[in-house]
Write a protein that holds these residues in place. Structure first.
Motif, short mmCIF file in Angstrom:
data_model
loop_
_atom_site.label_atom_id
_atom_site.label_comp_id
_atom_site.label_asym_id
_atom_site.label_seq_id
_atom_site.Cartn_x
_atom_site.Cartn_y
_atom_site.Cartn_z
N CYS A 129 0.84 -1.20 0.00
CA CYS A 129 0.00 0.00 0.00
C CYS A 129 0.88 1.25 0.00
O CYS A 129 1.86 1.34 0.72
N GLN A 131 0.04 4.06 1.17
CA GLN A 131 -0.16 4.85 2.38
C GLN A 131 0.43 4.17 3.61
O GLN A 131 1.11 4.80 4.39
N CYS A 132 0.13 2.86 3.79
CA CYS A 132 0.49 2.21 5.05
C CYS A 132 1.52 1.10 4.87
O CYS A 132 1.92 0.49 5.85
N CYS A 143 -7.13 -0.61 -0.05
CA CYS A 143 -6.38 -1.16 1.07
C CYS A 143 -7.34 -1.35 2.24
O CYS A 143 -8.01 -0.41 2.65
N CYS A 146 -6.10 1.02 5.50
CA CYS A 146 -6.14 2.49 5.51
C CYS A 146 -7.12 3.02 4.46
O CYS A 146 -7.22 4.22 4.29
ZN LIG Z 1 -2.99 0.99 3.28
#
Ligand SMILES: [Zn+2]
Ligand SMILES: [Zn+2]
Length: 201
Positions: A129, A131-132, A143, A146
């Protein structure tokens, strides 16, 4: 002298008082010694099943007491039997996970569920991911941790179209204007030439 304030020597004389004190201190150290030996005997039984090692370490603490305890703390097996068993279970669980998940599609190397790429042939197998940084299943569209949308990078994306750089034609005009002798024969330079006519006065 102490009788004057109502206190007498415990045991009746200074010698007896010293004897009592020595007995108390001695008993204190005997208890500590005994506790150290018992603690060592229990601790070594949690760390090894070898009777020889159990006997030797217990004797070291029994004979040398606190220095022996320091030696034992340095030399004892680092893990208890229970901790070693937990480590063994963890690694066998990891091995089972490796065996269950499908191997590398290119080289067949065992791939764990959270691997992003094959450690052997370096092919990328899964995405993380943005973001995370968690590992994403190829079927997912967002995801689950997140809720970020998953962007699939495609290898066959067309390259960005070449755009004509703005400002090129004005630069040509400026270049022509700065070279009046070369533009005199050029047909497109009439405006430039006419603008320069007044300078002949
Ligand atoms: Zn994520
Ligand atoms: Zn591979």
């Amino acid at each position: 002298m102490l009788d004057g304030v109502g206190i007498s020597w415990p045991g009746g004389s200074p010698e007896n008082t010293g004897l009592i004190l020595a007995l108390i201190v001695g008993a204190y150290f005997v208890v500590l010694w005994f506790s150290a030996v018992v603690w060592t005997a229990r601790d070594i039984h949690q760390r090894t099943v070898e009777p020889m090692a159990q006997l030797v370490f217990t004797l070291i603490v029994l004979i040398f007491n606190f220095p022996g305890l320091v030696v034992y703390r340095v030399l004892r097996p680092p893990l208890t039997l229970q901790e070693a068993e937990e480590h063994r279970l963890e690694s066998s669980a990891l091995m089972r996970e490796l065996e269950q998940s499908p191997p590398c599609s290119r080289c067949g190397y065992p791939i764990a569920a959270d691997y992003l790429a094959c450690p052997k042939c370096t092919i990328q197998l899964r995405l993380a991911c943005d973001q995370c940084d968690r590992v994403l299943d190829p079927d997912w569209r967002i995801c689950p941790w997140c809720v970020a949308e998953i962007r699939i990078p495609s290898d066959d994306a067309p390259p960005p179209p070449p755009s004509a750089p703005a400002g090129t034609p004005p630069r040509d005009i400026v270049a022509q204007a700065s070279r009046p002798q070369a533009s005199q024969s050029a047909s497109g330079a009439t405006s430039v030439q006419s603008s320069r006519v007044p300078t002949f006065d």
